[in-house]
Design a protein around this motif. Structure first.
Motif, mmCIF file in Angstrom:
data_model
loop_
_atom_site.group_PDB
_atom_site.id
_atom_site.type_symbol
_atom_site.label_atom_id
_atom_site.label_comp_id
_atom_site.label_asym_id
_atom_site.label_seq_id
_atom_site.Cartn_x
_atom_site.Cartn_y
_atom_site.Cartn_z
ATOM 1 N N GLY A 111 -51.508 -18.393 -33.705
ATOM 2 C CA GLY A 111 -50.481 -19.428 -33.801
ATOM 3 C C GLY A 111 -50.885 -20.647 -34.602
ATOM 4 N N THR A 112 -52.063 -20.636 -35.213
ATOM 5 C CA THR A 112 -52.479 -21.796 -35.996
ATOM 6 C C THR A 112 -51.971 -21.670 -37.434
ATOM 7 O OG1 THR A 112 -54.601 -20.752 -36.521
ATOM 8 C CG2 THR A 112 -54.521 -22.208 -34.605
ATOM 9 N N LEU A 113 -51.723 -22.841 -38.038
ATOM 10 C CA LEU A 113 -51.244 -22.904 -39.410
ATOM 11 C C LEU A 113 -52.196 -23.776 -40.226
ATOM 12 C CD1 LEU A 113 -48.620 -23.392 -37.307
ATOM 13 C CD2 LEU A 113 -47.364 -23.161 -39.432
ATOM 14 N N LYS A 114 -52.515 -23.326 -41.411
ATOM 15 C CA LYS A 114 -53.270 -24.135 -42.366
ATOM 16 C C LYS A 114 -52.530 -24.032 -43.687
ATOM 17 C CE LYS A 114 -57.855 -24.030 -40.221
ATOM 18 N NZ LYS A 114 -57.846 -25.471 -39.953
ATOM 19 N N LEU A 115 -51.704 -25.042 -43.961
ATOM 20 C CA LEU A 115 -50.861 -25.028 -45.146
ATOM 21 C C LEU A 115 -51.399 -26.012 -46.177
ATOM 22 C CD1 LEU A 115 -47.361 -25.109 -43.355
ATOM 23 C CD2 LEU A 115 -48.947 -23.188 -43.661
ATOM 24 N N THR A 116 -51.171 -25.698 -47.437
ATOM 25 C CA THR A 116 -51.645 -26.558 -48.514
ATOM 26 C C THR A 116 -50.533 -26.817 -49.514
ATOM 27 O OG1 THR A 116 -52.473 -24.631 -49.751
ATOM 28 C CG2 THR A 116 -54.031 -25.763 -48.294
ATOM 29 N N GLY A 117 -50.644 -27.973 -50.208
ATOM 30 C CA GLY A 117 -49.670 -28.338 -51.227
ATOM 31 C C GLY A 117 -50.357 -28.978 -52.415
ATOM 32 N N LYS A 118 -49.587 -29.550 -53.308
ATOM 33 C CA LYS A 118 -50.132 -30.168 -54.522
ATOM 34 C C LYS A 118 -50.901 -31.453 -54.182
ATOM 35 C CE LYS A 118 -46.534 -28.418 -57.637
ATOM 36 N NZ LYS A 118 -45.460 -28.796 -58.587
ATOM 37 N N ASN A 119 -51.824 -31.785 -55.086
ATOM 38 C CA ASN A 119 -52.594 -33.031 -54.991
ATOM 39 C C ASN A 119 -53.378 -33.150 -53.677
ATOM 40 O OD1 ASN A 119 -51.501 -33.893 -57.534
ATOM 41 N ND2 ASN A 119 -49.634 -34.549 -56.456
ATOM 42 N N GLY A 120 -53.875 -32.021 -53.188
ATOM 43 C CA GLY A 120 -54.718 -32.038 -51.997
ATOM 44 C C GLY A 120 -53.986 -32.166 -50.680
ATOM 45 N N ALA A 121 -52.676 -32.062 -50.680
ATOM 46 C CA ALA A 121 -51.912 -32.152 -49.425
ATOM 47 C C ALA A 121 -52.263 -30.967 -48.527
ATOM 48 C CB ALA A 121 -50.420 -32.169 -49.707
ATOM 49 N N LYS A 122 -52.348 -31.233 -47.224
ATOM 50 C CA LYS A 122 -52.648 -30.154 -46.277
ATOM 51 C C LYS A 122 -52.022 -30.436 -44.920
ATOM 52 C CE LYS A 122 -57.119 -31.900 -44.616
ATOM 53 N NZ LYS A 122 -58.545 -31.548 -44.387
ATOM 54 N N LEU A 123 -51.753 -29.358 -44.219
ATOM 55 C CA LEU A 123 -51.199 -29.444 -42.866
ATOM 56 C C LEU A 123 -51.984 -28.503 -41.970
ATOM 57 C CD1 LEU A 123 -47.481 -29.444 -41.732
ATOM 58 C CD2 LEU A 123 -49.081 -27.814 -40.740
ATOM 59 N N ASP A 124 -52.470 -29.025 -40.847
ATOM 60 C CA ASP A 124 -53.127 -28.221 -39.820
ATOM 61 C C ASP A 124 -52.291 -28.328 -38.555
ATOM 62 O OD1 ASP A 124 -55.375 -27.484 -41.388
ATOM 63 O OD2 ASP A 124 -56.275 -29.446 -41.022
ATOM 64 N N GLY A 125 -51.781 -27.200 -38.095
ATOM 65 C CA GLY A 125 -50.911 -27.239 -36.923
ATOM 66 C C GLY A 125 -51.107 -26.039 -36.022
ATOM 67 N N THR A 126 -50.481 -26.105 -34.856
ATOM 68 C CA THR A 126 -50.532 -25.021 -33.875
ATOM 69 C C THR A 126 -49.141 -24.779 -33.321
ATOM 70 O OG1 THR A 126 -52.798 -25.614 -33.249
ATOM 71 C CG2 THR A 126 -51.579 -24.189 -31.738
ATOM 72 N N LEU A 127 -48.738 -23.528 -33.335
ATOM 73 C CA LEU A 127 -47.451 -23.134 -32.785
ATOM 74 C C LEU A 127 -47.600 -22.953 -31.278
ATOM 75 C CD1 LEU A 127 -44.529 -22.192 -33.303
ATOM 76 C CD2 LEU A 127 -45.443 -19.909 -33.746
ATOM 77 N N ARG A 128 -46.795 -23.678 -30.505
ATOM 78 C CA ARG A 128 -46.892 -23.676 -29.044
ATOM 79 C C ARG A 128 -45.778 -22.842 -28.429
ATOM 80 N NH1 ARG A 128 -52.034 -25.741 -28.499
ATOM 81 N NH2 ARG A 128 -52.228 -27.691 -29.688
ATOM 82 N N ASP A 129 -46.085 -21.552 -28.158
ATOM 83 C CA ASP A 129 -45.146 -20.663 -27.458
ATOM 84 C C ASP A 129 -43.774 -20.605 -28.124
ATOM 85 O OD1 ASP A 129 -47.087 -20.131 -25.506
ATOM 86 O OD2 ASP A 129 -46.498 -21.908 -24.358
ATOM 87 N N GLY A 130 -43.730 -20.781 -29.435
ATOM 88 C CA GLY A 130 -42.456 -20.706 -30.138
ATOM 89 C C GLY A 130 -41.522 -21.861 -29.851
ATOM 90 N N ARG A 131 -42.032 -22.912 -29.155
ATOM 91 C CA ARG A 131 -41.175 -24.039 -28.789
ATOM 92 C C ARG A 131 -41.352 -25.239 -29.708
ATOM 93 N NH1 ARG A 131 -42.643 -26.432 -24.778
ATOM 94 N NH2 ARG A 131 -44.678 -25.484 -24.395
ATOM 95 N N LYS A 132 -42.562 -25.420 -30.225
ATOM 96 C CA LYS A 132 -42.832 -26.560 -31.089
ATOM 97 C C LYS A 132 -44.105 -26.324 -31.883
ATOM 98 C CE LYS A 132 -45.473 -29.216 -27.663
ATOM 99 N NZ LYS A 132 -45.590 -30.503 -26.934
ATOM 100 N N ILE A 133 -44.291 -27.148 -32.895
ATOM 101 C CA ILE A 133 -45.523 -27.152 -33.673
ATOM 102 C C ILE A 133 -46.055 -28.576 -33.662
ATOM 103 C CG2 ILE A 133 -46.545 -26.882 -35.965
ATOM 104 C CD1 ILE A 133 -44.420 -24.780 -36.566
ATOM 105 N N ASP A 134 -47.333 -28.729 -33.333
ATOM 106 C CA ASP A 134 -47.944 -30.052 -33.430
ATOM 107 C C ASP A 134 -49.226 -29.950 -34.240
ATOM 108 O OD1 ASP A 134 -49.872 -29.003 -31.678
ATOM 109 O OD2 ASP A 134 -48.911 -29.867 -29.923
ATOM 110 N N GLY A 135 -49.643 -31.089 -34.799
ATOM 111 C CA GLY A 135 -50.843 -31.082 -35.627
ATOM 112 C C GLY A 135 -50.934 -32.335 -36.455
ATOM 113 N N THR A 136 -51.546 -32.208 -37.629
ATOM 114 C CA THR A 136 -51.710 -33.343 -38.530
ATOM 115 C C THR A 136 -51.340 -32.920 -39.942
ATOM 116 O OG1 THR A 136 -54.037 -32.817 -38.937
ATOM 117 C CG2 THR A 136 -53.554 -34.350 -37.129
ATOM 118 N N VAL A 137 -50.930 -33.910 -40.747
ATOM 119 C CA VAL A 137 -50.600 -33.663 -42.143
ATOM 120 C C VAL A 137 -51.206 -34.783 -42.982
ATOM 121 C CG1 VAL A 137 -48.358 -34.827 -41.911
ATOM 122 C CG2 VAL A 137 -48.737 -33.209 -43.787
ATOM 123 N N ASP A 138 -51.800 -34.402 -44.108
ATOM 124 C CA ASP A 138 -52.406 -35.357 -45.030
ATOM 125 C C ASP A 138 -51.670 -35.292 -46.365
ATOM 126 O OD1 ASP A 138 -55.321 -36.247 -43.810
ATOM 127 O OD2 ASP A 138 -54.724 -34.247 -43.144
#
Length: 218
Positions: A111-138
């Motif tokens: 359920g973990t997510l590690k997403l990336t975008g342009k100019n070093g953008a990144k998102l680290d998150g965790t899917l919680r039982d299909g109800r929500k996603i929480d984490g951090t985004v830079d």
């Protein structure tokens, strides 16, 4: 007196012979029996068979459910939306003015997510039982914690791309559950606040031209 005749001598010899023959047969039988007992095989020791431990069944990873999530950063500086489809995810970070970022990547089996975008953008998150996603985004040097709840249409992530009056248009919108819209429209790479879309149809007017925004998916 008369000496015993030859007949008595013969009878005595026969009696002695029968006695010796009987003794020999008896001794031979005992010897054979004793030899057979000595040669009898010793029974093999019984092997104890311990029950093999029952193997623990392996758990089949459950893939992340296909769904959309929308929410805001903890500092309320921006909105964020995530769309998950077939183990892939796309996310949009937007402050509604000039800062935005599109990110993408895989959703892992845990359920973990590690997403990336342009100019070093990144998102680290965790899917919680299909109800929500929480984490951090830079994004753009900023670091933000966020929570995005599962969205129900028309909430979620929308996007429209087109060419209007020779300008390349790329618009992104996050529709929150209370109906609030946060979006940015770029014209040839120049960002500005996006006009509102009709959440029922996705219709939006840009520079006098009617466009249709559609739900964004990976």
């Amino acid at each position: 007196m008369k000496r015993p005749g030859p007949l008595l001598t013969l009878l005595a010899g026969l009696v002695l012979g029968l006695f010796l023959l009987t003794l020999n047969v008896t001794t031979g039988t005992k010897t054979v029996s004793s030899t057979q007992q000595e040669k009898s095989p010793t029974p093999a020791p019984t092997r104890s068979t311990a029950a093999s431990p029952t193997p623990t069944p392996s758990r089949t990873p459950v893939p992340a459910p296909d769904s959309d999530y929308a929410g805001r950063t903890a500092d309320d500086a921006a909105a964020i939306a995530v769309s998950v489809r077939d183990g892939r995810a796309i996310a949009y970070f937007c402050d509604g003015h000039t800062r935005e970022s599109w990110l993408k990547g895989d959703v892992r089996d845990d359920g973990t997510l590690k997403l990336t975008g342009k100019n070093g953008a990144k998102l680290d998150g965790t899917l919680r039982d299909g109800r929500k996603i929480d984490g951090t985004v830079d994004v753009g040097g900023g670091h933000h914690a966020f929570t995005a709840d599962r969205a129900k249409k028309p909430s979620g992530l929308w996007r429209a791309t087109a060419t209007v009056r020779s300008a390349k248009i790329d618009g992104g919108w996050i529709v929150l559950k209370d109906g609030t819209q946060v979006g940015i429209l770029t014209r040839d790479g120049e960002p500005s606040p996006a006009p509102r879309i009709d959440p029922a149809t996705g219709a939006v007017t840009v520079d006098g031209q009617r466009l249709t925004a559609r739900p964004a998916t990976p």
